[in-house]
Design a protein around this motif. Sequence first.
Motif, PDB file in Angstrom:
ATOM      1  N   THR A 118       0.829  -1.135   0.050  1.00  0.00           N
ATOM      2  CA  THR A 118      -0.072   0.014   0.128  1.00  0.00           C
ATOM      3  C   THR A 118       0.782   1.221   0.031  1.00  0.00           C
ATOM      4  O   THR A 118       0.343   2.135   0.158  1.00  0.00           O
ATOM      5  CB  THR A 118      -0.949  -0.013   1.101  1.00  0.00           C
ATOM      6  N   THR A 284      -6.920   6.814  -1.978  1.00  0.00           N
ATOM      7  CA  THR A 284      -7.240   5.877  -0.924  1.00  0.00           C
ATOM      8  C   THR A 284      -6.011   5.270  -0.705  1.00  0.00           C
ATOM      9  O   THR A 284      -5.319   4.618  -1.318  1.00  0.00           O
ATOM     10  CB  THR A 284      -8.238   4.906  -1.046  1.00  0.00           C
ATOM     11  N   TYR A 286      -6.103   2.372   1.832  1.00  0.00           N
ATOM     12  CA  TYR A 286      -6.379   0.886   1.821  1.00  0.00           C
ATOM     13  C   TYR A 286      -7.051   0.299   0.911  1.00  0.00           C
ATOM     14  O   TYR A 286      -7.162   0.443  -0.340  1.00  0.00           O
ATOM     15  CB  TYR A 286      -7.532   1.362   3.214  1.00  0.00           C
ATOM     16  N   ARG A 287      -7.432  -1.132   1.339  1.00  0.00           N
ATOM     17  CA  ARG A 287      -8.083  -2.172   0.393  1.00  0.00           C
ATOM     18  C   ARG A 287      -9.429  -1.867   0.701  1.00  0.00           C
ATOM     19  O   ARG A 287      -9.873  -1.378   1.713  1.00  0.00           O
ATOM     20  CB  ARG A 287      -7.642  -3.407   0.505  1.00  0.00           C
ATOM     21  N   GLN A 289     -12.914  -3.380   2.165  1.00  0.00           N
ATOM     22  CA  GLN A 289     -13.284  -4.194   3.303  1.00  0.00           C
ATOM     23  C   GLN A 289     -14.259  -5.108   3.234  1.00  0.00           C
ATOM     24  O   GLN A 289     -14.376  -6.156   4.037  1.00  0.00           O
ATOM     25  CB  GLN A 289     -13.536  -3.117   4.438  1.00  0.00           C
ATOM     26  N   ASP A 417      -8.590   6.231   6.095  1.00  0.00           N
ATOM     27  CA  ASP A 417      -9.429   5.754   7.111  1.00  0.00           C
ATOM     28  C   ASP A 417     -10.164   4.694   6.320  1.00  0.00           C
ATOM     29  O   ASP A 417     -11.249   5.018   5.802  1.00  0.00           O
ATOM     30  CB  ASP A 417     -10.301   6.576   7.841  1.00  0.00           C
ATOM     31  N   PRO A 418      -9.963   3.107   6.523  1.00  0.00           N
ATOM     32  CA  PRO A 418     -10.960   2.285   6.223  1.00  0.00           C
ATOM     33  C   PRO A 418     -12.309   2.176   6.459  1.00  0.00           C
ATOM     34  O   PRO A 418     -12.984   1.329   5.796  1.00  0.00           O
ATOM     35  CB  PRO A 418     -10.079   0.958   6.535  1.00  0.00           C
ATOM     36  N   SER A 421     -14.214   3.123   3.513  1.00  0.00           N
ATOM     37  CA  SER A 421     -13.934   2.330   2.349  1.00  0.00           C
ATOM     38  C   SER A 421     -14.719   2.286   1.047  1.00  0.00           C
ATOM     39  O   SER A 421     -14.486   2.037   0.001  1.00  0.00           O
ATOM     40  CB  SER A 421     -13.552   0.876   2.792  1.00  0.00           C
TER      41      SER A 421
END
Length: 647
Positions: A118, A284, A286-287, A289, A417-418, A421
């Motif tokens: 990431t 973003t 993150y991945r 969720q 922040d996930p 998402s």
Amino acid sequence: MTTLVIVGAGPRATGLLERIVANAAELLPPERPLHVHLVDPHPPGPGRIWRHEQSPLLRMNSMAEDVTMFTDASSTVEGPVRPGPSLAEWAAAQHEFEPYREQDDPAVAAELRALAPTDFPTRRAQSAYLDWVFRRVLAQRPGHLTVTVHRATALELTGPPDGPQEVRLTNTTLRADHVVLTLGHLGSAPAAEHEALADFAHRHGRCYLPPAFTSDTDLSAVAPGEHVLVRGLGLAFVDLVALLTEGRGGRYERTPTGPVYRPSGREPVLHVGSRRGVPYHSKTGYRLQGPPAPLPRYFDAAAVDALPGGDGPLELRRDLWPLMAKEIGFGHYHELFHAHPGRTALPWPDFLAAYDRLDWYSPALTELVAAAVPDPADRLDLEALDRPLGGRTFDTSEQLQRHLRDHLAHDADRRADPAHSADLGAFLALLSLYGQLPRIAAGGRLTARSTAEELDGWWSGFFNSVASGPPGFRLRQLHALSEAGVVRFLGADLRVTTDETTGTFHATSPTVPGHHVTATALVDGHLPRPTVTRTDDPLLRGLHRAGEITERTLTDATGTYRSGLIAVSPTDGRILDPTLGGAPHPRRRALGPHTDARAQAAFARPRTDAPAFRQNDAAARAILRSIAPAPVPPPARQRRPAPVPTG
């Protein structure tokens, strides 16, 4: 032996060569040898944009796990799928991927060893990956497919459509059966507006920098402490800021509340604005969720073919955008309901059943979302994403500075922040829209006005602002630079004028009525648009003068739009030649951002069935199929050709 010349040896050329190699087992038997010449003054694989020789401060705007040069299970190419590692996968296990080679640059080697999936890599790290991809393609080619690399510039392309082509280089001339132009992002001669500004600056001893690739721009003319107007808040602007701050010895100090900028004293003061007045939204970090949304759902080929008007003219905002927006909303709410069900008030099947039957702009859909998603912060507001300032005005410039610092902090926090998402779900749906837009544009179904103002105007800007922004840490750095007084925001709908009396540039924005800024330098901090008529590429200039290429031009009752892009066949990239009555040239192709095929990115996010990969595959197969079978030589005379050196 058939000869193919590929002009441009960056990632698009590498992708085409990979597809030629992948399809060779089916379409290139040993008795039909093919020799490929790659022509580029810059290193093969990275090319000019991704060459190693650029500042280590410059970064990609994609995470390492989101960059691949390889087809995968999502690919709908006709040829064979040949999976390969993403940048992140390759960096984590370089020794396992042949051909392995130690990195020459210790800093790049250290970065690759520490690179997390990431992370947002430096462009030098991407250069190393693209170099390896190119070497891997060479290593996998069959013996009867040979390659020579020419570190030279292609100056001229001539030859009849029914005979050999000649490509004149700076140091030799190549004869070819087929030629493909994979020139990548090109510069151009200044437009009239930019020439006038350059003339003004020259007469008054001022500084003006026209649109350009920041890594290629000489910034030494920007003096320390000088007040500089900057038009544009996209990625070129982000690079410009990095080079004029950290690049001049400034540094960021970490604190519990975020980075603080410590100036070196060599920075200018940058007064920045644009049409939106705010930087691009950050990527973003993150991945997803929840499970990936099954895209597309509303904006697929069947839906586009069923649009009202049959084959008649369409308007993007009127006819396409309601489906496009609904697709983006589907990606957003699919992730919200599946990953964060505690923040929703309806079961997903019930919400989806109602969402399916409602139009995007219907009051009923607004009511549905309000009932199902209690917190307004969880609802998708495309208008706010598009124009964050939303016509707001401020009494003073200082009020605007505080507001935009809050905006930057909020955007960077949310995209890190996930819990939010759903933003990534919307982003992925946004990417999926490109599955249909190239086909619609190439088919000429949009009016000239809509193509100019909505597709290449509004839509391009909206997509880049939402989906092509910088890493979040760049927005935090801008926040710190604003607090340090190095960057000052001007607002939306920026207007710049010149004053002959004082020899200065003036900027105003309706965001702060009555406020204006005077500066002694002006930088157009955005990339030059591709244009056939003013291209700085000598080969394209020659073809245009000879009338053998033309820009895609649309003329209808709504007006005339000159796109600046080379007109090509959308299926396999054959150049539409005016001297052949606009028919596709049988021996010449062009692929990339200088064409109207509209699949610009040479590499892609994994598992997205990238349009550029499909174009590369179609062009590769068309080239291989066009090679006439040769007589099979007697067995005693068959021999494996010696590999041609690649240096």
